[in-house]
Design a protein around this motif. Structure first.
Motif, PDB file in Angstrom:
ATOM      1  N   TRP A 116       1.018  -1.259   0.379  1.00 33.15           N
ATOM      2  CA  TRP A 116       0.320  -0.304  -0.086  1.00 33.15           C
ATOM      3  C   TRP A 116       1.304   1.189  -0.214  1.00 33.15           C
ATOM      4  N   TYR A 117       1.874   1.448   0.993  1.00 37.00           N
ATOM      5  CA  TYR A 117       2.854   2.369   0.824  1.00 37.00           C
ATOM      6  C   TYR A 117       3.457   2.331  -0.565  1.00 37.00           C
ATOM      7  N   ASP A 118       3.246   1.566  -1.370  1.00 32.49           N
ATOM      8  CA  ASP A 118       4.238   1.514  -2.715  1.00 32.49           C
ATOM      9  C   ASP A 118       3.671   1.977  -3.655  1.00 32.49           C
ATOM     10  N   VAL A 119       2.426   1.568  -3.449  1.00 29.02           N
ATOM     11  CA  VAL A 119       0.799   2.320  -4.429  1.00 29.02           C
ATOM     12  C   VAL A 119       0.959   3.500  -4.175  1.00 29.02           C
ATOM     13  N   GLN A 120       0.794   4.439  -3.244  1.00 25.74           N
ATOM     14  CA  GLN A 120       0.763   6.263  -2.349  1.00 25.74           C
ATOM     15  C   GLN A 120       2.173   6.513  -2.609  1.00 25.74           C
ATOM     16  N   ASP A 121       2.936   6.143  -2.956  1.00 23.84           N
ATOM     17  CA  ASP A 121       4.478   6.372  -3.400  1.00 23.84           C
ATOM     18  C   ASP A 121       4.179   6.595  -5.106  1.00 23.84           C
ATOM     19  N   TRP A 122       4.032   5.656  -5.423  1.00 24.08           N
ATOM     20  CA  TRP A 122       3.426   5.349  -7.039  1.00 24.08           C
ATOM     21  C   TRP A 122       3.222   6.940  -7.743  1.00 24.08           C
ATOM     22  N   VAL A 123       1.602   6.910  -6.540  1.00 22.80           N
ATOM     23  CA  VAL A 123       0.285   8.359  -7.765  1.00 22.80           C
ATOM     24  C   VAL A 123       1.050   9.262  -6.889  1.00 22.80           C
ATOM     25  N   ARG A 124       1.384   9.341  -6.121  1.00 22.19           N
ATOM     26  CA  ARG A 124       1.890  10.718  -5.979  1.00 22.19           C
ATOM     27  C   ARG A 124       3.544  11.263  -6.393  1.00 22.19           C
ATOM     28  N   PHE A 125       4.060  10.356  -6.900  1.00 25.43           N
ATOM     29  CA  PHE A 125       5.254  11.027  -7.681  1.00 25.43           C
ATOM     30  C   PHE A 125       4.188  11.378  -8.901  1.00 25.43           C
ATOM     31  N   ALA A 126       3.837  10.246  -9.913  1.00 24.82           N
ATOM     32  CA  ALA A 126       3.308  10.085 -11.085  1.00 24.82           C
ATOM     33  C   ALA A 126       2.204  12.066 -11.092  1.00 24.82           C
ATOM     34  N   ASP A 127       1.359  11.556  -9.970  1.00 23.67           N
ATOM     35  CA  ASP A 127       1.058  13.190 -10.033  1.00 23.67           C
ATOM     36  C   ASP A 127       2.233  14.320 -10.700  1.00 23.67           C
ATOM     37  N   ASP A 148       0.171  18.821   2.259  1.00 22.90           N
ATOM     38  CA  ASP A 148       1.533  18.256   1.716  1.00 22.90           C
ATOM     39  C   ASP A 148       1.804  19.179   0.631  1.00 22.90           C
ATOM     40  N   THR A 149       0.319  19.291   0.028  1.00 22.03           N
ATOM     41  CA  THR A 149       0.685  20.096  -1.812  1.00 22.03           C
ATOM     42  C   THR A 149       0.317  21.070  -1.658  1.00 22.03           C
ATOM     43  N   LYS A 150      -1.094  21.863  -0.622  1.00 21.35           N
ATOM     44  CA  LYS A 150      -0.980  23.183  -0.364  1.00 21.35           C
ATOM     45  C   LYS A 150      -0.779  24.040   0.479  1.00 21.35           C
ATOM     46  N   TYR A 151      -0.505  23.614   2.178  1.00 25.83           N
ATOM     47  CA  TYR A 151      -0.644  24.111   3.035  1.00 25.83           C
ATOM     48  C   TYR A 151       0.715  24.219   3.930  1.00 25.83           C
ATOM     49  N   ALA A 152       1.164  23.245   3.551  1.00 20.72           N
ATOM     50  CA  ALA A 152       3.023  23.289   3.931  1.00 20.72           C
ATOM     51  C   ALA A 152       3.909  24.081   3.662  1.00 20.72           C
ATOM     52  N   PRO A 153       3.395  23.724   1.980  1.00 21.98           N
ATOM     53  CA  PRO A 153       3.898  24.999   0.819  1.00 21.98           C
ATOM     54  C   PRO A 153       3.873  26.359   1.401  1.00 21.98           C
ATOM     55  N   ALA A 154       2.745  26.898   1.965  1.00 23.82           N
ATOM     56  CA  ALA A 154       3.109  27.973   2.673  1.00 23.82           C
ATOM     57  C   ALA A 154       3.702  28.498   3.680  1.00 23.82           C
ATOM     58  N   LEU A 155       3.478  27.145   4.509  1.00 20.43           N
ATOM     59  CA  LEU A 155       4.061  27.612   5.644  1.00 20.43           C
ATOM     60  C   LEU A 155       5.690  27.899   5.458  1.00 20.43           C
ATOM     61  N   SER A 156       6.193  27.171   4.308  1.00 24.49           N
ATOM     62  CA  SER A 156       7.718  26.906   4.128  1.00 24.49           C
ATOM     63  C   SER A 156       8.012  28.319   3.696  1.00 24.49           C
ATOM     64  N   VAL A 157       6.924  29.303   3.092  1.00 20.49           N
ATOM     65  CA  VAL A 157       7.413  30.319   2.517  1.00 20.49           C
ATOM     66  C   VAL A 157       7.384  31.231   3.891  1.00 20.49           C
ATOM     67  N   LEU A 158       6.628  31.531   5.072  1.00 18.52           N
ATOM     68  CA  LEU A 158       7.026  31.648   5.604  1.00 18.52           C
ATOM     69  C   LEU A 158       7.559  32.152   6.949  1.00 18.52           C
ATOM     70  N   GLY A 159       7.562  30.699   6.724  1.00 15.96           N
ATOM     71  CA  GLY A 159       9.217  30.370   7.823  1.00 15.96           C
ATOM     72  C   GLY A 159      10.789  30.752   6.700  1.00 15.96           C
ATOM     73  N   TRP A 160      10.533  30.234   6.147  1.00 16.77           N
ATOM     74  CA  TRP A 160      11.895  30.459   5.545  1.00 16.77           C
ATOM     75  C   TRP A 160      12.126  32.095   5.264  1.00 16.77           C
ATOM     76  N   HIS A 161      11.025  32.823   5.050  1.00 19.42           N
ATOM     77  CA  HIS A 161      11.002  34.412   5.363  1.00 19.42           C
ATOM     78  C   HIS A 161      11.645  34.913   6.748  1.00 19.42           C
ATOM     79  N   ALA A 162      10.358  34.347   7.953  1.00 21.04           N
ATOM     80  CA  ALA A 162      11.111  34.775   8.729  1.00 21.04           C
ATOM     81  C   ALA A 162      12.446  34.235   9.670  1.00 21.04           C
TER      82      ALA A 162
END
Lengths: 251, 255
Positions: free
Chosen positions: A91-102, B101-115
């Motif tokens: 299941w980890y490998d599935v999620q790893d590939w999905v996130r990578f491809a996306d 992972d795709t939206k909020y952590a990157p925004a926090l990272s901008v603020l953290g880097w800046h500060a």
């Protein structure tokens, strides 16, 4: 049990959900949302998906409107269809590939497809009409994305080269795996394959000098194996656009 | 023995520490000092060639995606369950993880880097900074670092990041009004992933994260700070971030 899928042409995220449902073999009602006619911003669609997301799955009245997570949901909701291994590592490998491809392929393939296939079909008048339509996009941060692909059409070689770079990075990881094994996880077909294939199947058309039987035989054979599955053929029957040419919309 | 290479219990680095402590799993802790750029040192690149933290090694398997890593930890080890069993709640759990992972952590990272990181790096010898950037293995990370080192963020970019963080706090608060935890009635990987990024917002973003604006988020923070596993995890930290978190545990404990 009722399943409805609001989807567009079978490329990208819409292809993922269509193929996934056909692999399960469950009956569902497809509802075509014409993204290039901006139907995803109609009030009835926004009621399901506030940012105009497509596809959206409605399963027994519950709305699932994060397009990138529908395959994982289907694997959980239909365990008997065995769309993914259930052990911790598989299941980890599935999620790893999905996130990578996306991350590597989604925006890159959309941009390449838009430039190679969609823009050349549009006259200046078409582009102007298109611009007028996206001025009405209710999701402000998406307006800029739509505008960029039409207005910046001639100044995007850098962006296109970046997109090709993302694709090359994806191929560099996929080819060694697919040169040795049938599927991304090895011997077992899974949603990792469906997810990556839905993004990658237009690549031989978009980057013919780099995705072909000589340079990437593993990927090319895998694309053929995936395209030969009944689920992909069934997904392709959801097309409204004429011909075999894949369709793309801006990211 | 399980090997974990990670930094302070903060953001991605914190997720597997919180999960392992919650499960009560023993592990060998390898501290990678991000403030000394150890994640790009040859010794660490031998462990994870892409130079990202964390890395978890179990049964010969190298895991580097921090949110799926938490699901793995839950599935691979005994202890209290960190995932719902219902398919819809699993979807909600992963949705919180993906959005972070795709939206909020990157925004926090901008603020953290800046500060914090930006000013620190600009004090360093430029030659040394150039050398440190040259050894970053991923091209896109190299570009991001050189851009961040050379330029400061525009007010528009900073405001965009603040707006995004504010939207996230509101989304969490709305959800926590109707449910004790983000995926449903029980503590899950979604809470771990959000908490790892949101635990310090009341002090790092005091205008955005106020109890008046987000009472349900505050109550959720308070419940999570009270977990013994969280205290154990922050004890592994070596930066002022962890010291501040331990202090917040005390303060929330008095309420």
């Amino acid at each position: 049990m009722t399943i409805e899928l609001y989807h567009w042409e079978p490329t990208g995220d819409s292809a993922k959900a269509l193929i996934g449902l056909h692999e399960i073999g469950v009956a569902f009602t497809g509802r075509y949302v014409d993204v290039l006619k901006f139907e995803q911003y109609r009030p009835e669609h926004l009621a399901l998906a506030p940012a105009g997301q497509v596809p959206v799955l409605v399963h027994d009245g519950e709305v699932f409107n994060e397009p990138r997570l529908l395959l994982e949901y289907l694997a959980d909701a239909f365990p008997q269809a065995k769309l993914a291994p259930r052990d911790a590592g598989g299941w980890y490998d599935v999620q790893d590939w999905v996130r990578f491809a996306d991350a590597q392929l989604n925006d890159a393939v959309r941009l390449l497809g838009w430039h190679a296939i969609m823009l050349p079909e549009m006259s200046t008048a078409d582009r102007t009409a298109f611009e007028q339509k996206f001025a009405g996009v209710p999701v402000k941060e998406q307006q800029a994305g739509w505008a960029a692909v039409v207005r910046d059409a001639e100044s995007t070689e850098n962006k296109l080269e970046n997109a090709r770079g993302r694709v090359r990075e994806a191929l560099a990881r996929m080819e060694p795996v697919l040169a040795k094994s049938e599927w991304l996880l090895g011997g077992v077909h899974s949603i990792a394959d469906i997810n990556a294939f839905a993004l990658a199947w237009p690549l031989p058309k978009l980057m013919p000098d780099e995705v072909n039987a000589q340079k990437t035989p593993g990927v090319k054979n895998w694309l053929q194996r995936m395209a030969a599955r009944p689920a992909f053929k069934a997904a392709m029957s959801a097309r409204r656009a004429a011909g075999e040419v894949p369709r793309f919309a801006p990211a | 023995m399980l090997q974990l290479y990670t930094w302070d219990p903060n953001s991605n680095s914190g997720k597997p520490i919180f999960a392992l402590k919650e499960k009560g799993v023993e592990f060998e802790f390898h501290y990678i000092d991000l403030l000394r750029f150890e994640q790009h040192a040859p010794e660490y690149l031998a462990v994870n060639p892409s130079g990202t933290v964390p890395t978890l090694i179990h049964d010969g398997r190298h895991l580097t995606e921090s949110s799926p890593m938490c699901e793995y930890i839950d599935a691979a080890f005994p202890g209290p369950s960190l995932r719902p069993t219902d398919a819809r709640e699993l979807y909600l759990m992963r949705r919180w993880c993906r959005d972070v992972d795709t939206k909020y952590a990157p925004a926090l990272s901008v603020l953290g880097w800046h500060a914090f990181m930006g000013p620190m790096v600009r004090q360093m010898d430029p030659k040394e900074v150039e050398r440190l950037i040259a050894r970053i293995p991923l091209k896109e990370r190299r570009i991001a670092w050189s851009t961040a080192v050379k330029s400061t963020f525009t007010e528009e970019q900073l405001q965009g990041a603040r707006d995004r963080v504010a939207a996230w706090i509101k989304a969490m608060d709305d959800r926590l009004k109707e449910s004790p935890y983000l995926a449903g009635p029980t503590y899950s990987v979604a809470d771990i992933v959000c908490f790892a990024n949101a635990y310090a917002l009341p002090v790092s973003q005091p205008q955005l994260a106020t109890e008046a604006k987000a009472p349900h988020y505050f109550a959720w923070l308070s419940r999570i700070y009270a977990r013994p596993a969280i205290r154990e995890a922050f004890k592994l930290g070596r930066t002022p971030l962890a010291a501040r978190a331990l202090q917040m545990i005390e303060e929330f404990g008095k309420r």
